[in-house]
Design an enzyme around this catalytic site. Structure first.
Site, PDB file in Angstrom:
ATOM      1  N   TRP A 149       2.326   1.579  -3.451  1.00  0.00           N
ATOM      2  CA  TRP A 149       1.313   2.038  -4.403  1.00  0.00           C
ATOM      3  C   TRP A 149       1.311   3.557  -4.500  1.00  0.00           C
ATOM      4  O   TRP A 149       1.093   4.128  -5.568  1.00  0.00           O
ATOM      5  CB  TRP A 149      -0.063   1.543  -3.965  1.00  0.00           C
ATOM      6  CG  TRP A 149      -1.191   2.091  -4.797  1.00  0.00           C
ATOM      7  CD1 TRP A 149      -1.642   1.600  -5.982  1.00  0.00           C
ATOM      8  CD2 TRP A 149      -2.022   3.219  -4.518  1.00  0.00           C
ATOM      9  NE1 TRP A 149      -2.699   2.356  -6.449  1.00  0.00           N
ATOM     10  CE2 TRP A 149      -2.946   3.357  -5.572  1.00  0.00           C
ATOM     11  CE3 TRP A 149      -2.064   4.136  -3.458  1.00  0.00           C
ATOM     12  CZ2 TRP A 149      -3.908   4.369  -5.602  1.00  0.00           C
ATOM     13  CZ3 TRP A 149      -3.012   5.150  -3.495  1.00  0.00           C
ATOM     14  CH2 TRP A 149      -3.918   5.252  -4.550  1.00  0.00           C
ATOM     15  N   HIS A 150       1.578   4.225  -3.369  1.00  0.00           N
ATOM     16  CA  HIS A 150       1.546   5.685  -3.370  1.00  0.00           C
ATOM     17  C   HIS A 150       2.707   6.297  -4.145  1.00  0.00           C
ATOM     18  O   HIS A 150       2.603   7.430  -4.614  1.00  0.00           O
ATOM     19  CB  HIS A 150       1.561   6.216  -1.938  1.00  0.00           C
ATOM     20  CG  HIS A 150       0.242   6.094  -1.238  1.00  0.00           C
ATOM     21  ND1 HIS A 150      -0.154   4.959  -0.580  1.00  0.00           N
ATOM     22  CD2 HIS A 150      -0.791   6.966  -1.121  1.00  0.00           C
ATOM     23  CE1 HIS A 150      -1.364   5.133  -0.062  1.00  0.00           C
ATOM     24  NE2 HIS A 150      -1.776   6.345  -0.381  1.00  0.00           N
ATOM     25  N   GLY A 151       3.803   5.606  -4.256  1.00  0.00           N
ATOM     26  CA  GLY A 151       4.927   6.168  -4.990  1.00  0.00           C
ATOM     27  C   GLY A 151       6.113   5.230  -5.033  1.00  0.00           C
ATOM     28  O   GLY A 151       6.328   4.436  -4.109  1.00  0.00           O
TER      29      GLY A 151
ATOM     30  N   PHE B 282      -0.175   9.973  -7.802  1.00  0.00           N
ATOM     31  CA  PHE B 282      -0.192   8.566  -7.407  1.00  0.00           C
ATOM     32  C   PHE B 282      -1.031   7.727  -8.361  1.00  0.00           C
ATOM     33  O   PHE B 282      -1.007   6.520  -8.292  1.00  0.00           O
ATOM     34  CB  PHE B 282      -0.742   8.419  -5.987  1.00  0.00           C
ATOM     35  CG  PHE B 282       0.002   9.261  -4.975  1.00  0.00           C
ATOM     36  CD1 PHE B 282       1.373   9.443  -5.084  1.00  0.00           C
ATOM     37  CD2 PHE B 282      -0.661   9.888  -3.944  1.00  0.00           C
ATOM     38  CE1 PHE B 282       2.063  10.222  -4.177  1.00  0.00           C
ATOM     39  CE2 PHE B 282       0.016  10.660  -3.017  1.00  0.00           C
ATOM     40  CZ  PHE B 282       1.381  10.831  -3.139  1.00  0.00           C
TER      41      PHE B 282
ATOM     42  N   GLY C  92       0.823  -1.209   0.000  1.00  0.00           N
ATOM     43  CA  GLY C  92       0.000   0.000   0.000  1.00  0.00           C
ATOM     44  C   GLY C  92       0.851   1.250   0.000  1.00  0.00           C
ATOM     45  O   GLY C  92       0.534   2.240  -0.670  1.00  0.00           O
TER      46      GLY C  92
END
Length: 464
Positions: free
Chosen positions: A317-319, A464, A314
């Protein structure tokens, strides 16, 4: 095209007029055309990407459902999902893997010099939900392709969510509401709340936060602390402001989108926080990653492993950066610790602690973790954290005088955060006379335009 920009207001005014005069049976095509223009406004050369991802998912589902054996069906579902993630991995993670993961072997550098397409993560997750829900027989595989395309492209949620399950949007697209059931004043009020959050709070505070992180090594203690608390307010007002505007726009078009936030800084534990923050992502990670990994069904050790995998992915996933990996790992460790304490210690002694203590502790943990989320690198993150603890206070009086407006905004945010609820907005609008509601809404628009001077920064989650 930003929701808070003048060009979007022109776009939406034209779109809304056409929407009102278009028969219901043609609105799917209007959504497709309008959303394609909306997406192409950023970079026309990437407009093919949502169409490609939709084609992979739609035809992949047909191929999956044609399998006669359950084992073959599951195997095909895995192949389709893997294909769906290829563009995301290529655009977002190729350079990170080559430079940051394999740098010692490859010598580092860039393999691809490509701009990250807007919304590619959200589109990928939305279509993954479609594939998995069809596979689990939670949604029909007989949905028309034009409906699935409209489900993906619907511009209020296209760029930064909410991440929608098929049952949350597709039935509304197939059975649009009559104009009589619309609540335009409530929709405009919800949009206005988001606009104020974005232009007055998030964008104003962003200027100071950006300056501190740009020179993190030279930050004083007051600067580091204000940047830390300021970013907590900035990212919430930026992202929840986007969500408010998306929900308001969708309401004007007769669509109900789920709210993504439920006063997350009122959470009394990190578990409670993740039930309140970016809820559609939290529940997506739970239903499509954590539970398939085994959830808590195989004992405590496996539960901790599954939480750590889920939160680490997770974070990633943001960066594509080690800062996001660290952010995810630390949140995973906190969640695992809370779950372990509740089971092993049975949590009884903590019941005597006042709730406000849990709220305060949770908020400060989250704010500390936001430092890793915001910092461009681990070095800058440690610089800000170090400055907050051992930095100089010699210029504190001058500092507070110079940044009184930002401090006032942060204080104002926390004074009203517990009341940040769409239901309250709708009730307030319904109970007040129009001659009171409209001047209040116009006053908020005037405030937002005055503070922002007619300009708006990019939404944080567009990256994102």
């Amino acid at each position: 095209m930003l929701f808070s920009s003048p060009v979007f207001f022109v776009f939406f005014a034209v779109y809304f007029i056409i929407h009102l005069v278009t028969p219901a049976r043609w609105r799917l095509y209007l959504i497709t055309v309008g959303s394609t223009i909306f997406y192409a406004w950023w970079k026309p050369e990437y407009v093919w990407l949502p169409y490609l991802l939709m084609a992979i998912a739609y035809f992949g589902v047909l191929w999956m459902m044609n399998a006669k054996l359950e084992r073959s069906r599951k195997h095909r579902a895995g192949i389709v999902i893997a294909l769906l993630f290829v563009p995301l991995v290529v655009f977002k993670y190729t350079n990170f893997i080559y430079n940051d993961v394999l740098g010692a072997l490859t010598g580092g550098g860039k393999v691809l010099d490509l701009t990250l397409p807007l919304g590619v993560s959200f589109v990928t997750f939305t279509l993954t939900a479609y594939i998995v829900d069809v596979y689990r027989d939670k949604f029909s595989s007989q949905t028309r392709p034009q409906t699935v395309l409209a489900y993906v492209l619907f511009f209020p949620h296209l760029i930064a969510g909410p991440i929608l399950r098929p049952n949350e949007l597709i039935p509304q697209l197939e059975h649009p509401k009559s104009r009589k059931s619309l609540l335009p004043v409530a929709a405009i009020a919800v949009f206005t709340v988001g606009l104020v959050k974005k232009l007055v709070f998030a964008d104003t505070i962003a200027g100071f936060v950006d300056s501190v992180y740009a020179h993190a090594g030279a930050a004083t203690a007051p600067e580091a602390l204000l940047a830390m608390y300021g970013f907590s307010v900035q990212i919430y007002c930026d992202f929840s402001g986007y969500t408010d505007m998306a929900i308001g726009l969708a309401m004007l078009l007769g669509i109900r989108l789920p709210n993504n936030f439920a006063q997350p800084y009122c959470a009394d534990s990190i578990v409670d926080f993740w039930r309140r923050w970016h809820k559609t992502l939290s529940f997506w990670l739970r239903d499509y990653l954590y539970i398939p990994l085994g959830g808590n069904r195989e004992g405590k050790v496996y539960e901790i492993r599954n939480v750590m995998i889920t939160m680490t992915l997770g974070g990633l996933w943001h960066g594509a950066s080690w800062t996001f990996v660290v952010w995810g790992i630390l949140h995973g460790a906190a969640l695992s610790s809370v779950h372990a304490a509740r089971k092993l210690l049975r949590w009884s002694w903590l019941d005597k602690i006042p709730r406000w203590v849990g709220v305060l502790a949770t908020f400060h943990f989250v704010s500390l973790m936001w430092v890793f989320f915001r910092a461009p690198g681990l070095g800058q993150a440690t610089d800000v954290l170090r400055a907050a603890v051992v930095g100089s206070w010699s210029d504190a009086p001058q500092f507070f005088n110079a940044h009184l407006f930002e401090i006032l905004l942060i204080a104002l945010f926390f004074a009203f955060h517990r009341y940040d609820d769409h239901r309250r907005v709708r009730i307030a609008v319904a109970r007040q006379r129009p001659e009171i509601v409209w001047p209040l809404l116009l006053a908020q628009w005037a405030l937002a335009i005055t503070v922002s001077q007619g300009s708006s920064a990019k939404f944080i989650y567009f990256d994102f």
